[in-house]
Design a protein around this motif. Sequence first.
Motif, PDB file in Angstrom:
ATOM      1  N   ALA A   1     -48.416  -4.635 -33.498  1.00 56.67           N
ATOM      2  CA  ALA A   1     -48.182  -3.154 -33.900  1.00 56.67           C
ATOM      3  C   ALA A   1     -46.550  -3.170 -34.364  1.00 56.67           C
ATOM      4  O   ALA A   1     -46.166  -2.517 -35.224  1.00 56.67           O
ATOM      5  CB  ALA A   1     -48.483  -2.262 -32.701  1.00 56.67           C
ATOM      6  N   ALA A   2     -45.798  -3.932 -33.288  1.00 58.13           N
ATOM      7  CA  ALA A   2     -44.211  -3.780 -33.948  1.00 58.13           C
ATOM      8  C   ALA A   2     -44.132  -4.362 -35.121  1.00 58.13           C
ATOM      9  O   ALA A   2     -43.196  -3.699 -35.943  1.00 58.13           O
ATOM     10  CB  ALA A   2     -43.601  -4.654 -32.676  1.00 58.13           C
ATOM     11  N   LEU A   3     -44.670  -5.406 -35.713  1.00 53.36           N
ATOM     12  CA  LEU A   3     -44.208  -6.059 -36.897  1.00 53.36           C
ATOM     13  C   LEU A   3     -44.811  -5.132 -37.972  1.00 53.36           C
ATOM     14  O   LEU A   3     -44.051  -4.814 -38.913  1.00 53.36           O
ATOM     15  CB  LEU A   3     -45.154  -7.339 -37.150  1.00 53.36           C
ATOM     16  N   ALA A   4     -45.975  -4.494 -37.752  1.00 56.02           N
ATOM     17  CA  ALA A   4     -46.480  -3.401 -38.771  1.00 56.02           C
ATOM     18  C   ALA A   4     -45.355  -2.316 -38.898  1.00 56.02           C
ATOM     19  O   ALA A   4     -45.072  -1.939 -40.023  1.00 56.02           O
ATOM     20  CB  ALA A   4     -47.699  -2.670 -38.487  1.00 56.02           C
ATOM     21  N   LEU A   5     -44.810  -1.807 -37.882  1.00 55.26           N
ATOM     22  CA  LEU A   5     -43.613  -0.932 -37.905  1.00 55.26           C
ATOM     23  C   LEU A   5     -42.409  -1.398 -38.431  1.00 55.26           C
ATOM     24  O   LEU A   5     -41.978  -0.439 -39.477  1.00 55.26           O
ATOM     25  CB  LEU A   5     -43.320  -0.401 -36.361  1.00 55.26           C
ATOM     26  N   GLU A   6     -42.035  -2.458 -38.043  1.00 56.84           N
ATOM     27  CA  GLU A   6     -40.718  -2.716 -38.676  1.00 56.84           C
ATOM     28  C   GLU A   6     -40.872  -3.133 -40.147  1.00 56.84           C
ATOM     29  O   GLU A   6     -40.064  -3.085 -41.049  1.00 56.84           O
ATOM     30  CB  GLU A   6     -40.253  -4.122 -38.121  1.00 56.84           C
ATOM     31  N   ALA A   7     -42.078  -3.725 -40.436  1.00 53.60           N
ATOM     32  CA  ALA A   7     -42.370  -4.181 -41.989  1.00 53.60           C
ATOM     33  C   ALA A   7     -42.190  -3.068 -42.757  1.00 53.60           C
ATOM     34  O   ALA A   7     -42.006  -3.002 -43.785  1.00 53.60           O
ATOM     35  CB  ALA A   7     -43.642  -4.972 -41.995  1.00 53.60           C
ATOM     36  N   ALA A   8     -42.561  -1.654 -42.213  1.00 50.88           N
ATOM     37  CA  ALA A   8     -42.557  -0.496 -42.888  1.00 50.88           C
ATOM     38  C   ALA A   8     -41.249   0.094 -43.121  1.00 50.88           C
ATOM     39  O   ALA A   8     -41.185   1.249 -43.644  1.00 50.88           O
ATOM     40  CB  ALA A   8     -43.813   0.428 -42.494  1.00 50.88           C
ATOM     41  N   GLY A   9     -40.431  -0.324 -42.213  1.00 51.79           N
ATOM     42  CA  GLY A   9     -38.947   0.214 -42.390  1.00 51.79           C
ATOM     43  C   GLY A   9     -38.689   1.174 -41.277  1.00 51.79           C
ATOM     44  O   GLY A   9     -37.590   1.510 -41.125  1.00 51.79           O
ATOM     45  N   HIS A  10     -39.444   1.046 -40.174  1.00 46.85           N
ATOM     46  CA  HIS A  10     -38.963   1.938 -39.176  1.00 46.85           C
ATOM     47  C   HIS A  10     -38.204   1.061 -38.087  1.00 46.85           C
ATOM     48  O   HIS A  10     -37.774  -0.075 -38.070  1.00 46.85           O
ATOM     49  CB  HIS A  10     -40.175   2.320 -38.144  1.00 46.85           C
ATOM     50  N   ARG A  11     -37.212   2.052 -37.632  1.00 41.74           N
ATOM     51  CA  ARG A  11     -36.159   1.659 -36.924  1.00 41.74           C
ATOM     52  C   ARG A  11     -36.484   1.243 -35.255  1.00 41.74           C
ATOM     53  O   ARG A  11     -36.771   2.274 -34.592  1.00 41.74           O
ATOM     54  CB  ARG A  11     -34.943   2.442 -36.907  1.00 41.74           C
ATOM     55  N   PRO A  12     -36.396   0.197 -34.697  1.00 43.56           N
ATOM     56  CA  PRO A  12     -36.639  -0.190 -33.280  1.00 43.56           C
ATOM     57  C   PRO A  12     -35.574   0.422 -32.462  1.00 43.56           C
ATOM     58  O   PRO A  12     -34.379   0.481 -33.035  1.00 43.56           O
ATOM     59  CB  PRO A  12     -36.862  -1.696 -33.467  1.00 43.56           C
ATOM     60  N   ALA A  13     -35.960   0.827 -31.333  1.00 37.92           N
ATOM     61  CA  ALA A  13     -34.945   1.108 -30.322  1.00 37.92           C
ATOM     62  C   ALA A  13     -34.016   0.128 -30.027  1.00 37.92           C
ATOM     63  O   ALA A  13     -34.322  -1.087 -29.971  1.00 37.92           O
ATOM     64  CB  ALA A  13     -35.527   1.938 -29.237  1.00 37.92           C
ATOM     65  N   GLY A  14     -32.665   0.404 -29.713  1.00 36.22           N
ATOM     66  CA  GLY A  14     -31.702  -0.554 -29.269  1.00 36.22           C
ATOM     67  C   GLY A  14     -31.644  -0.634 -27.771  1.00 36.22           C
ATOM     68  O   GLY A  14     -32.625  -0.257 -27.259  1.00 36.22           O
ATOM     69  N   ALA A  15     -30.873  -1.543 -27.513  1.00 33.45           N
ATOM     70  CA  ALA A  15     -30.673  -1.984 -26.006  1.00 33.45           C
ATOM     71  C   ALA A  15     -30.768  -0.566 -25.065  1.00 33.45           C
ATOM     72  O   ALA A  15     -30.037   0.144 -25.389  1.00 33.45           O
ATOM     73  CB  ALA A  15     -29.629  -2.881 -25.787  1.00 33.45           C
ATOM     74  N   GLY A  16     -31.501  -0.648 -24.152  1.00 35.07           N
ATOM     75  CA  GLY A  16     -31.590   0.575 -23.184  1.00 35.07           C
ATOM     76  C   GLY A  16     -32.527   1.840 -23.781  1.00 35.07           C
ATOM     77  O   GLY A  16     -32.533   2.589 -23.086  1.00 35.07           O
TER      78      GLY A  16
END
Length: 210
Positions: free
Chosen positions: A135-150
């Motif tokens: 699921a994370a790969l699908a989101l990152e591949a579409a350009g969504h920004r993952p949360a930072g540390a914390g």
Amino acid sequence: MGRPTSAAQRRVIDAADPVTGRLRATPAQLAALVKRGLAFRHPRPPHDHFLTPAGHRIRAAEPEADTPQEAATPDAGVFTARVGGEEDAPEPGPARQREVHSAWQGLLEMRRMTNPDGSVDRPCGWERAHLVRSAALALEAAGHRPAGAGGAGGYRVRATPQPEAVAVYGPDEETLRACATTLERAGWQAGVCTEPRTAVRYLLASPRRA
């Protein structure tokens, strides 16, 4: 999977078919790549071997990635999708974008080769066994920004007690709905839910079967 690939393994990976990722090597070499998660054996005859997303990532890596200093890194050569909140997240930029794109294309090829009908718009068995990362790969591949540390900003993908389901958290409703649209386009079912005790809004997503 943490060990760097050997020169012989790298040659096998580099020689893979540029479109399908099909591999040609000795049984021992193929078995070693499968053990490291860089290849998989097709379930249907003639049971050929193909690169996994991690294998595609290595093949697409810059030549400089094989320097001695890089090879000493524990996770060198192994792609990991960002689930959000990691302390040691990879730096964003063109190199990371290339890695994500290569991993996503490899995953689509895996769908084509392992789904019985050859469909690429529906998750495959490998994704069902690695729900959070998929699921994370699908989101990152579409350009969504993952949360930072914390957990500041962006999405966070987490496992749930439910079978074949992940939870996606975001800073606001707009982010959740955008993530839902992306996952649905990638072959997932997704809907916004509310945690009963905390009232926190999140996205519950599961891979579609048909």
